[in-house]
Write a protein that holds these residues in place. Structure first.
Motif, PDB file in Angstrom:
ATOM      1  N   ALA A  49       6.052 -88.691  32.903  1.00  0.00           N
ATOM      2  CA  ALA A  49       4.886 -88.557  32.027  1.00  0.00           C
ATOM      3  C   ALA A  49       4.699 -89.546  30.688  1.00  0.00           C
ATOM      4  O   ALA A  49       6.119 -89.379  29.960  1.00  0.00           O
ATOM      5  CB  ALA A  49       4.266 -87.152  31.625  1.00  0.00           C
ATOM      6  N   ASN A  58      -0.442 -91.001  31.958  1.00  0.00           N
ATOM      7  CA  ASN A  58       0.553 -92.195  33.312  1.00  0.00           C
ATOM      8  C   ASN A  58       1.791 -91.532  34.048  1.00  0.00           C
ATOM      9  O   ASN A  58       2.280 -90.523  33.160  1.00  0.00           O
ATOM     10  CB  ASN A  58       1.066 -93.020  33.040  1.00  0.00           C
ATOM     11  CG  ASN A  58       1.135 -93.798  34.598  1.00  0.00           C
ATOM     12  OD1 ASN A  58       0.790 -93.776  35.547  1.00  0.00           O
ATOM     13  ND2 ASN A  58       2.149 -94.815  34.697  1.00  0.00           N
ATOM     14  N   TYR A  59       2.105 -90.897  35.278  1.00  0.00           N
ATOM     15  CA  TYR A  59       2.605 -89.774  35.403  1.00  0.00           C
ATOM     16  C   TYR A  59       2.809 -89.896  36.671  1.00  0.00           C
ATOM     17  O   TYR A  59       2.538 -90.687  37.464  1.00  0.00           O
ATOM     18  CB  TYR A  59       1.854 -88.268  35.917  1.00  0.00           C
ATOM     19  CG  TYR A  59       0.802 -87.391  35.016  1.00  0.00           C
ATOM     20  CD1 TYR A  59      -0.389 -87.799  34.516  1.00  0.00           C
ATOM     21  CD2 TYR A  59       1.593 -86.660  34.637  1.00  0.00           C
ATOM     22  CE1 TYR A  59      -1.016 -86.947  34.231  1.00  0.00           C
ATOM     23  CE2 TYR A  59       1.336 -86.312  33.419  1.00  0.00           C
ATOM     24  CZ  TYR A  59      -0.635 -86.442  32.962  1.00  0.00           C
ATOM     25  OH  TYR A  59      -1.476 -85.397  32.035  1.00  0.00           O
ATOM     26  N   ASP A  61       4.779 -89.962  40.765  1.00  0.00           N
ATOM     27  CA  ASP A  61       4.266 -89.112  42.122  1.00  0.00           C
ATOM     28  C   ASP A  61       5.063 -88.017  41.975  1.00  0.00           C
ATOM     29  O   ASP A  61       4.126 -86.989  42.220  1.00  0.00           O
ATOM     30  CB  ASP A  61       4.421 -89.721  43.138  1.00  0.00           C
ATOM     31  CG  ASP A  61       4.326 -91.360  42.969  1.00  0.00           C
ATOM     32  OD1 ASP A  61       4.035 -92.062  44.016  1.00  0.00           O
ATOM     33  OD2 ASP A  61       3.095 -90.818  42.306  1.00  0.00           O
ATOM     34  N   LYS A  64       2.752 -85.690  39.545  1.00  0.00           N
ATOM     35  CA  LYS A  64       1.060 -85.987  39.196  1.00  0.00           C
ATOM     36  C   LYS A  64       0.453 -84.519  39.949  1.00  0.00           C
ATOM     37  O   LYS A  64       0.456 -83.720  40.907  1.00  0.00           O
ATOM     38  CB  LYS A  64       0.454 -87.072  39.986  1.00  0.00           C
ATOM     39  CG  LYS A  64      -0.421 -87.906  39.945  1.00  0.00           C
ATOM     40  CD  LYS A  64      -0.560 -88.855  40.459  1.00  0.00           C
ATOM     41  CE  LYS A  64       0.313 -89.971  39.032  1.00  0.00           C
ATOM     42  NZ  LYS A  64      -0.211 -91.522  40.397  1.00  0.00           N
TER      43      LYS A  64
END
Length: 122
Positions: A49, A58-59, A61, A64
């Motif tokens: 992250a 933003n992460y 997958d 997320k």
């Protein structure tokens, strides 16, 4: 150079939640991007992250929808809220300065803290 100290890692049951904290030795208000990464035993470190100073996140997958990164510039602290934890989330978690996470999962170099251990039991 900013020093990073992580805390909050504990043993937690699968499905549980945990919040990690990263305290910086200097003001983070001017640091463009900060993040969290992790490294499980026998695996490469991954960046999971990131958050910009403008609050864009933003992460990876793998986290997320379950993990949330945030930053409090007034407290010079970055947080990682982890929900719906799975045994696969077991790892040492590290605070990061400067790395950019790409959609492929690769990331650029940056600075890391010493880490805090998270163990998720099944």
């Amino acid at each position: 150079q900013v020093q990073l100290v992580e805390s909050g890692g504990v043993l937690v049951q699968a499905g549980g939640s945990l919040r990690l904290s990263c305290a910086a030795s200097l003001s983070i208000s001017s640091i463009n991007i900060m993040g969290w990464g992790r490294q499980a035993p026998g695996k490469q470190r991954e960046l999971v992250a990131t958050i910009t100073k403008g609050g864009r996140t933003n992460y990876a997958d793998s986290v997320k929808g379950r993990f949330t990164i945030s930053r409090d510039n007034a407290k010079n602290t970055v947080y990682l809220q982890m929900n719906s934890l799975k045994p696969d989330d077991t790892a040492d978690y590290y605070c990061n300065v400067g790395s950019i996470l790409f959609n492929s999962g690769s990331f650029t170099s940056g600075s890391w803290g010493q880490g805090t251990q998270v163990t998720v039991s099944s």
